[in-house]
Scaffold this motif. Structure first.
Motif, PDB file in Angstrom:
ATOM      1  N   ILE A   1      45.409  48.292  36.669  1.00 33.71           N
ATOM      2  CA  ILE A   1      44.159  47.632  36.297  1.00 33.71           C
ATOM      3  C   ILE A   1      44.427  46.676  35.142  1.00 33.71           C
ATOM      4  CG2 ILE A   1      41.817  47.971  35.433  1.00 33.71           C
ATOM      5  CD1 ILE A   1      41.842  50.724  36.735  1.00 33.71           C
ATOM      6  N   PRO A   2      44.093  45.386  35.275  1.00 30.28           N
ATOM      7  CA  PRO A   2      44.347  44.429  34.189  1.00 30.28           C
ATOM      8  C   PRO A   2      43.608  44.810  32.909  1.00 30.28           C
ATOM      9  CG  PRO A   2      43.849  43.291  36.245  1.00 30.28           C
ATOM     10  CD  PRO A   2      43.538  44.749  36.465  1.00 30.28           C
ATOM     11  N   LYS A   3      44.166  44.382  31.812  1.00 30.15           N
ATOM     12  CA  LYS A   3      43.583  44.669  30.501  1.00 30.15           C
ATOM     13  C   LYS A   3      42.171  44.079  30.413  1.00 30.15           C
ATOM     14  CE  LYS A   3      44.442  44.146  25.543  1.00 30.15           C
ATOM     15  NZ  LYS A   3      45.353  43.583  24.504  1.00 30.15           N
ATOM     16  N   GLY A   4      41.241  44.867  29.942  1.00 27.96           N
ATOM     17  CA  GLY A   4      39.864  44.426  29.777  1.00 27.96           C
ATOM     18  C   GLY A   4      38.987  44.626  30.996  1.00 27.96           C
ATOM     19  N   TRP A   5      39.596  44.972  32.140  1.00 25.66           N
ATOM     20  CA  TRP A   5      38.821  45.235  33.351  1.00 25.66           C
ATOM     21  C   TRP A   5      38.295  46.662  33.329  1.00 25.66           C
ATOM     22  CZ3 TRP A   5      40.226  42.518  38.494  1.00 25.66           C
ATOM     23  CH2 TRP A   5      40.592  41.194  38.248  1.00 25.66           C
ATOM     24  N   GLN A   6      37.247  46.897  34.136  1.00 18.74           N
ATOM     25  CA  GLN A   6      36.648  48.226  34.189  1.00 18.74           C
ATOM     26  C   GLN A   6      36.539  48.708  35.636  1.00 18.74           C
ATOM     27  OE1 GLN A   6      32.807  47.960  32.366  1.00 18.74           O
ATOM     28  NE2 GLN A   6      33.606  47.602  30.305  1.00 18.74           N
ATOM     29  N   GLU A   7      36.615  50.016  35.815  1.00 17.68           N
ATOM     30  CA  GLU A   7      36.312  50.610  37.113  1.00 17.68           C
ATOM     31  C   GLU A   7      34.820  50.902  37.179  1.00 17.68           C
ATOM     32  OE1 GLU A   7      39.369  53.188  39.246  1.00 17.68           O
ATOM     33  OE2 GLU A   7      39.629  53.753  37.132  1.00 17.68           O
TER      34      GLU A   7
ATOM     35  N   PRO B   1      35.104  39.138  31.174  1.00 14.36           N
ATOM     36  CA  PRO B   1      34.408  37.852  31.320  1.00 14.36           C
ATOM     37  C   PRO B   1      35.323  36.653  31.533  1.00 14.36           C
ATOM     38  CG  PRO B   1      33.362  39.156  29.612  1.00 14.36           C
ATOM     39  CD  PRO B   1      34.594  39.914  30.020  1.00 14.36           C
ATOM     40  N   ASP B   2      36.415  36.558  30.790  1.00 15.55           N
ATOM     41  CA  ASP B   2      37.301  35.393  30.925  1.00 15.55           C
ATOM     42  C   ASP B   2      37.952  35.347  32.302  1.00 15.55           C
ATOM     43  OD1 ASP B   2      36.688  34.566  28.392  1.00 15.55           O
ATOM     44  OD2 ASP B   2      38.517  35.345  27.459  1.00 15.55           O
ATOM     45  N   ASP B   3      38.459  36.482  32.760  1.00 22.98           N
ATOM     46  CA  ASP B   3      39.095  36.516  34.075  1.00 22.98           C
ATOM     47  C   ASP B   3      38.070  36.301  35.184  1.00 22.98           C
ATOM     48  OD1 ASP B   3      41.557  36.920  32.962  1.00 22.98           O
ATOM     49  OD2 ASP B   3      41.564  39.097  33.259  1.00 22.98           O
ATOM     50  N   TYR B   4      36.870  36.840  34.989  1.00 25.49           N
ATOM     51  CA  TYR B   4      35.806  36.648  35.981  1.00 25.49           C
ATOM     52  C   TYR B   4      35.535  35.158  36.193  1.00 25.49           C
ATOM     53  CZ  TYR B   4      31.074  36.488  37.906  1.00 25.49           C
ATOM     54  OH  TYR B   4      29.981  36.195  38.664  1.00 25.49           O
ATOM     55  N   LEU B   5      35.450  34.400  35.119  1.00 27.11           N
ATOM     56  CA  LEU B   5      35.171  32.963  35.222  1.00 27.11           C
ATOM     57  C   LEU B   5      36.323  32.230  35.900  1.00 27.11           C
ATOM     58  CD1 LEU B   5      33.507  32.274  31.747  1.00 27.11           C
ATOM     59  CD2 LEU B   5      32.386  32.408  33.978  1.00 27.11           C
ATOM     60  N   LYS B   6      37.565  32.639  35.616  1.00 31.29           N
ATOM     61  CA  LYS B   6      38.726  31.991  36.243  1.00 31.29           C
ATOM     62  C   LYS B   6      38.725  32.227  37.749  1.00 31.29           C
ATOM     63  CE  LYS B   6      41.719  32.376  32.158  1.00 31.29           C
ATOM     64  NZ  LYS B   6      42.910  33.052  31.586  1.00 31.29           N
ATOM     65  N   ILE B   7      38.407  33.455  38.158  1.00 32.71           N
ATOM     66  CA  ILE B   7      38.364  33.765  39.596  1.00 32.71           C
ATOM     67  C   ILE B   7      37.189  33.056  40.256  1.00 32.71           C
ATOM     68  CG2 ILE B   7      38.237  35.613  41.299  1.00 32.71           C
ATOM     69  CD1 ILE B   7      39.376  37.488  39.115  1.00 32.71           C
ATOM     70  N   GLU B   8      36.070  32.998  39.551  1.00 35.11           N
ATOM     71  CA  GLU B   8      34.885  32.329  40.098  1.00 35.11           C
ATOM     72  C   GLU B   8      35.152  30.855  40.365  1.00 35.11           C
ATOM     73  OE1 GLU B   8      30.138  32.432  39.399  1.00 35.11           O
ATOM     74  OE2 GLU B   8      31.361  32.120  37.599  1.00 35.11           O
ATOM     75  N   GLU B   9      35.946  30.209  39.511  1.00 35.34           N
ATOM     76  CA  GLU B   9      36.290  28.803  39.710  1.00 35.34           C
ATOM     77  C   GLU B   9      37.034  28.586  41.020  1.00 35.34           C
ATOM     78  OE1 GLU B   9      38.491  27.556  36.313  1.00 35.34           O
ATOM     79  OE2 GLU B   9      36.736  27.440  34.992  1.00 35.34           O
ATOM     80  N   GLN B  10      37.736  29.612  41.484  1.00 32.99           N
ATOM     81  CA  GLN B  10      38.475  29.510  42.736  1.00 32.99           C
ATOM     82  C   GLN B  10      37.616  29.877  43.950  1.00 32.99           C
ATOM     83  OE1 GLN B  10      42.554  31.270  42.516  1.00 32.99           O
ATOM     84  NE2 GLN B  10      41.992  31.726  40.403  1.00 32.99           N
ATOM     85  N   LEU B  11      36.804  30.922  43.805  1.00 28.93           N
ATOM     86  CA  LEU B  11      36.077  31.446  44.958  1.00 28.93           C
ATOM     87  C   LEU B  11      34.730  30.776  45.211  1.00 28.93           C
ATOM     88  CD1 LEU B  11      36.805  35.284  44.792  1.00 28.93           C
ATOM     89  CD2 LEU B  11      37.491  33.679  46.565  1.00 28.93           C
ATOM     90  N   GLN B  12      33.995  30.441  44.160  1.00 28.35           N
ATOM     91  CA  GLN B  12      32.655  29.909  44.370  1.00 28.35           C
ATOM     92  C   GLN B  12      32.631  28.629  45.204  1.00 28.35           C
ATOM     93  OE1 GLN B  12      29.859  31.769  43.297  1.00 28.35           O
ATOM     94  NE2 GLN B  12      28.994  30.423  44.862  1.00 28.35           N
ATOM     95  N   PRO B  13      33.546  27.647  44.943  1.00 29.70           N
ATOM     96  CA  PRO B  13      33.526  26.431  45.782  1.00 29.70           C
ATOM     97  C   PRO B  13      33.792  26.717  47.256  1.00 29.70           C
ATOM     98  CG  PRO B  13      34.798  26.069  43.783  1.00 29.70           C
ATOM     99  CD  PRO B  13      34.523  27.538  43.849  1.00 29.70           C
ATOM    100  N   LEU B  14      34.634  27.719  47.537  1.00 27.17           N
ATOM    101  CA  LEU B  14      34.917  28.062  48.926  1.00 27.17           C
ATOM    102  C   LEU B  14      33.667  28.581  49.621  1.00 27.17           C
ATOM    103  CD1 LEU B  14      38.375  29.877  48.534  1.00 27.17           C
ATOM    104  CD2 LEU B  14      37.960  27.514  49.243  1.00 27.17           C
ATOM    105  N   TYR B  15      32.957  29.476  48.952  1.00 26.85           N
ATOM    106  CA  TYR B  15      31.754  30.038  49.568  1.00 26.85           C
ATOM    107  C   TYR B  15      30.612  29.023  49.614  1.00 26.85           C
ATOM    108  CZ  TYR B  15      33.811  34.647  49.943  1.00 26.85           C
ATOM    109  OH  TYR B  15      34.611  35.707  50.300  1.00 26.85           O
ATOM    110  N   ASP B  16      30.537  28.134  48.640  1.00 24.61           N
ATOM    111  CA  ASP B  16      29.533  27.059  48.700  1.00 24.61           C
ATOM    112  C   ASP B  16      29.765  26.188  49.933  1.00 24.61           C
ATOM    113  OD1 ASP B  16      28.306  27.903  46.382  1.00 24.61           O
ATOM    114  OD2 ASP B  16      29.290  26.426  45.083  1.00 24.61           O
ATOM    115  N   ALA B  17      31.038  25.878  50.205  1.00 23.40           N
ATOM    116  CA  ALA B  17      31.370  25.052  51.377  1.00 23.40           C
ATOM    117  C   ALA B  17      31.078  25.798  52.673  1.00 23.40           C
ATOM    118  CB  ALA B  17      32.840  24.634  51.324  1.00 23.40           C
ATOM    119  N   ILE B  18      31.402  27.087  52.710  1.00 23.11           N
ATOM    120  CA  ILE B  18      31.136  27.894  53.902  1.00 23.11           C
ATOM    121  C   ILE B  18      29.648  27.897  54.223  1.00 23.11           C
ATOM    122  CG2 ILE B  18      31.090  30.274  54.768  1.00 23.11           C
ATOM    123  CD1 ILE B  18      33.788  30.681  53.283  1.00 23.11           C
TER     124      ILE B  18
END
Length: 386
Positions: free
Chosen positions: A191-197, A336-353
């Motif tokens: 589990i990456p540092k700062g992440w939660q289960e 929060p920081d990692d969430y935003l980085k992943i969102e930058e990759q995934l959100q445009p894909l789902y917006d296009a879909i």
């Protein structure tokens, strides 16, 4: 000039083809035909042991209820030149006769004129009714000149080609999104540092729909179509969908891009792209004030196979899962920081879909509007150039 002909005079019914017993060939199962979709996107390689046979360009139509009513009619496009495929014994295969355009024939078979006659001809016990092939063979249809057939076929084909292109693009985008999600959330050793289960219910709320029979509209003009499991499965509500009052609470009104989870019957999770409608019972609207839809959509989809297995164990005719299954499904929640980085990759894909799927719906509506008007000669195609 349009002339009246019998359907058997313009189409060969169940044309004779040769496949040896046990010979491996492409098999198109009934579940691989999508409702009101021209193209077949999947097949299995299987030994031939009976069933209908066909080639590219042939139209295949489900002849059994409820598959025909659900719009399972396709134009074969997955075979190589001179290759023969096979499928269910519950298909009728149509092949264009000489001086008949194969695209025109597909749209004629898909049109209300032929579909309604096929459905009306069904006989048999309840739930196992089948089309009477002889009735279709002797069905009178109006046919234009070969040149006008080509123009009609080309006009409708252009719309279906764009629909199919959007579907292919979306398939690629969905694979990209799945790969990114699995890389960050599933295929990790620590589990990456700062992440939660946490649990699914920590990242989203699952709002159950309403029993819409309690919210009948006063009139059709002031109402919404009702989103049920069937509509979710086919991706849009049709003109025969149940309606509900506009007076339902706003949270039960569904919009394009909302995540919907069918927790009863045919379990599936999807982005709804079928327009504004009301949420029926047995469906969850999945939403969150804190997280973007890609997160809870991806996690719910990840657990879908497990949920299906749970539902299969229920001693009921309609399998379902309970809310505690959501409460026990564990997820990783990024910092929060990692969430935003992943969102930058995934959100445009789902917006296009979502944008592509909304366009598919609009193109399908246009095609379905044009189809009966073109097939009746109401729209003049004389000025169309090939």
């Amino acid at each position: 000039m349009w002339v009246e002909k019998l359907l058997k005079d313009i189409a060969i019914f169940n044309p004779r083809e040769t496949l040896k017993k046990g010979e491996t060939a492409k098999k198109i199962a009934m579940e691989q035909l999508q409702p009101f979709c021209r193209d077949v996107s999947a097949y299995d390689l299987a030994p031939y042991n009976g069933g209908t046979k066909f080639r590219n360009g042939d139209t295949i139509m489900a002849r059994i209820t409820p598959c025909l009513e659900n719009g399972k009619i396709a134009k074969m496009n997955l075979l190589n030149e001179n290759e023969v495929g096979f499928g269910s014994t519950e298909y009728i295969v149509f092949r264009a006769q000489e001086e008949v355009d194969e695209d025109f024939l597909y749209y004629l078979i898909s049109s209300p004129t032929v579909r309604a006659a096929a459905i009306k001809s069904m006989v048999g016990s309840s739930g196992r009714q089948r089309v009477q092939t002889g009735v279709l063979e002797n069905l009178s249809v109006l046919i234009p000149t070969y040149g006008d057939q080509q123009k009609i076929g080309k006009t409708l084909k252009h719309l279906d080609d764009k629909i199919e292109l959007n579907r292919r693009i979306n398939k690629n985008l969905e694979e990209q999104a799945r790969t990114i999600f699995y890389r960050y959330f599933i295929h990790i050793s620590d589990i990456p540092k700062g992440w939660q289960e946490g649990y699914l219910t920590d990242i989203a709320e699952y709002l159950n729909g309403l029993a819409m029979q309690k919210f009948r509209p006063q009139n059709e003009q002031e109402s919404l179509p009702v989103l049920k499991i069937k509509e979710l499965r086919q991706g849009q509500c049709d003109i025969n969908s149940e309606r509900c009052s506009l007076d339902i609470k706003p949270q039960y009104i569904i919009h394009d891009g909302d995540v919907i989870f069918s927790w009863s019957g045919s379990l599936l999770v999807d982005f709804w792209c079928g327009g504004i409608c009301g949420l029926n019972q047995h469906l969850f609207k999945v939403h969150s004030k804190q997280y973007a839809p890609w997160l809870y959509y991806s996690w719910t989809k990840y657990y879908l196979a497990e949920f299906v297995a749970m539902a299969a164990d229920k001693a009921t005719t309609m399998g379902h899962i309970k809310r505690d299954a959501l409460e026990n499904a564990r997820v990783l929640i990024p910092c929060p920081d990692d969430y935003l980085k992943i969102e930058e990759q995934l959100q445009p894909l789902y917006d296009a879909i979502i944008a592509h799927r909304v366009e598919i719906r609009k193109l399908s509506t246009l095609r379905n509007t044009l189809l009966p008007r073109l097939m009746s000669g109401e729209i003049d195609v004389s000025d169309i150039t090939l």
